[in-house]
Motif scaffolding. Structure first.
Motif, PDB file in Angstrom:
ATOM      1  N   LEU A  55       0.853  -1.188   0.000  1.00 19.78           N
ATOM      2  CA  LEU A  55       0.000   0.000   0.000  1.00 19.78           C
ATOM      3  C   LEU A  55       0.890   1.239   0.000  1.00 19.78           C
ATOM      4  N   LEU A  56       0.635   2.155  -0.948  1.00 17.73           N
ATOM      5  CA  LEU A  56       1.406   3.386  -1.074  1.00 17.73           C
ATOM      6  C   LEU A  56       0.539   4.567  -0.670  1.00 17.73           C
ATOM      7  N   GLU A  57       1.014   5.331   0.286  1.00 11.16           N
ATOM      8  CA  GLU A  57       0.308   6.524   0.762  1.00 11.16           C
ATOM      9  C   GLU A  57       1.192   7.748   0.534  1.00 11.16           C
ATOM     10  N   ALA A  58       0.603   8.799  -0.055  1.00 12.10           N
ATOM     11  CA  ALA A  58       1.376   9.988  -0.404  1.00 12.10           C
ATOM     12  C   ALA A  58       1.878  10.744   0.821  1.00 12.10           C
ATOM     13  N   VAL A  59       1.119  10.717   1.911  1.00 12.59           N
ATOM     14  CA  VAL A  59       1.518  11.479   3.099  1.00 12.59           C
ATOM     15  C   VAL A  59       1.571  10.533   4.298  1.00 12.59           C
ATOM     16  N   ARG A  60       0.501  10.447   5.058  1.00 16.38           N
ATOM     17  CA  ARG A  60       0.427   9.558   6.214  1.00 16.38           C
ATOM     18  C   ARG A  60      -0.846   8.736   6.123  1.00 16.38           C
ATOM     19  N   VAL A  61      -0.857   7.558   6.685  1.00 12.66           N
ATOM     20  CA  VAL A  61      -2.066   6.747   6.742  1.00 12.66           C
ATOM     21  C   VAL A  61      -3.197   7.557   7.372  1.00 12.66           C
ATOM     22  N   GLY A  62      -4.327   7.632   6.680  1.00 10.74           N
ATOM     23  CA  GLY A  62      -5.471   8.378   7.181  1.00 10.74           C
ATOM     24  C   GLY A  62      -5.341   9.878   7.048  1.00 10.74           C
TER      25      GLY A  62
END
Length: 425
Positions: A55-62
């Motif tokens: 899973l790739l998230e641009a900033v932070r989870v949530g």
């Protein structure tokens, strides 16, 4: 590096270990773009089923809508089953109607299964400001009972004043299968569950472009993921450039929330004696609830095109004080904005961009529950059963008239009409 925006949720987030930034090349079965509820729910179902997931998230989870919303667990979709049947026919209504309570059930199951500390409290009220809205709630109750929900409770004027310390409402409906929670802590708990099942999460790893093929190659500034399948789950924060085929079908919209200072137990009980969450029945609705530390969290309003307002107070406080004039003078400790993704039909958009690239977006204000259902449906697709996913995917996905350049002014004109209709009852 960018962290969560300043909000009540970020200030009260459970302690958690950060996830690394992607560097170098990795391989997996499924690469998910977006670390909100859609991506997290998908990743958790897939890792539970034994898939190797990145899973790739641009900033932070949530970081996006998942960690900023009102925290209300509301059943059904932004358009209810009667509207679905009128638009798309009986068979589609039956297929989608069978799922309208599933998202909330999944959330409760996840909380119990993984012992997620997210302040869940059962019960949500739909509050009517006039008797036309009361009549609509009676119709909604009958409709939901057709699909198996038999615990709904109608509230007359006396009943709703017993539940909400205001004289604004003339009736309402209590849904014991709704509720409210701390959404960022739910997301963090789900991310930890993904980690326990061997899933890999990378933060600060924005996707720059995707080379389609088998395998697909998903690129970030510092790395690359080679995956058999890709799931696009960025919703309102996916942006315009990464996948224009999705951005032209939808529009990010902003909503604003404030949270008061902690209230005394007596004041909190006078506002919401049974700690239910509330949303009114207007098209441009207000919503509110108490937090675990007895703050009133109050939100509402829509800014089309996802602009952050310069000052949130004039947008929210007049409505808060109109509902609870007794709170004038109470300090506001937190103010924040967040974007949700609106579709022209107000129905979610699920589908395939390529034979191995899937997308799920456009929950149109019902994202807390619908995203959790979406994760279950995409896991069914991966295991060879696309029937329920395709019940959504077969809905027409209509672009906004005039594309991105005109969608904001045309939608705002429509909102003026609905705001006038709300005022006139």
């Amino acid at each position: 590096m960018t962290e969560h925006i300043t909000s009540y949720y970020a200030a009260t987030a459970n302690p958690h270990e950060p996830w690394p930034q992607l560097a170098g090349q990795v391989e997996c079965d499924v690469c998910i773009v977006g670390g909100g509820f859609t991506g997290l729910s998908s990743a958790l179902y897939l890792t539970e089923a034994g898939y190797d997931v990145v899973l790739l998230e641009a900033v932070r989870v949530g970081w996006g809508a998942t960690g900023r919303n009102g925290g209300q667990v509301v059943n059904s979709f932004s358009r209810d089953v009667d509207v679905i049947e009128a638009r798309y026919g009986h068979d589609t209504a039956q297929a989608l109607g069978s799922m309208i309570f599933e998202g909330a059930d999944i959330i409760r199951q996840r909380i119990d299964q993984y012992a997620i500390d997210c302040d869940y409290r059962p019960g949500g009220i739909f509050a009517a400001l006039n008797y036309k809205q009361v009549a609509h709630l009676h119709q909604q109750k009958a409709l939901w009972e057709k699909y198996g929900h038999h615990s709904l409770i109608m509230l007359d004027e006396s009943g709703i004043r017993h539940e909400i310390g205001t004289r604004r409402y003339v009736g309402g409906m209590l849904d014991p299968r709704g509720g409210h929670l701390h959404p960022l802590n739910l997301a963090l708990g789900e991310a930890e569950a993904i980690r326990r099942h061997g899933g890999r999460i990378y933060e600060h790893s924005a996707v720059t472009h995707i080379d389609h093929g088998t395998p697909a190659r998903v690129h970030t500034a510092q790395g690359e993921v080679r995956a058999r399948f890709v799931i696009m789950a960025g919703n309102a924060y996916l942006g315009d450039r990464l996948e224009p085929r999705l951005s032209r079908l939808s529009m990010p919209c902003g909503s604003q929330i404030v949270a008061t200072e902690p209230l005394s137990e007596a004041v909190a009980r006078s506002l919401l004696p049974n700690n239910y969450c509330v949303e009114d029945c207007n098209y441009l609705l207000d919503y509110f609830r108490l937090t675990a530390d007895r703050r009133l969290l109050f939100g509402g309003g829509v800014i089309y095109g996802a602009r952050d307002p310069a000052d949130i107070d004039p947008l929210i406080l007049p409505k808060l004080y109109k509902t609870f004039p007794q709170l004038k003078g109470v300090k506001i400790d937190y103010r924040w904005s967040g974007n949700f993704l609106l579709t022209l039909s107000r129905m979610p958009q699920f589908g395939r961009l390529e034979k191995n690239v899937y997308y799920m977006q456009g929950d149109s204000g019902h994202g807390v529950t619908l995203t959790h259902l979406a994760g279950k449906l995409i896991s069914e697709v991966m295991r060879g059963d696309a029937e329920r996913f395709d019940a959504f995917a077969n809905l027409p996905h209509m672009p906004f008239f005039g594309g991105r350049s005109l969608q904001v002014p045309f939608t705002a004109i429509g909102a003026v009409y609905y705001a006038l209709r709300d005022r006139l009852g």
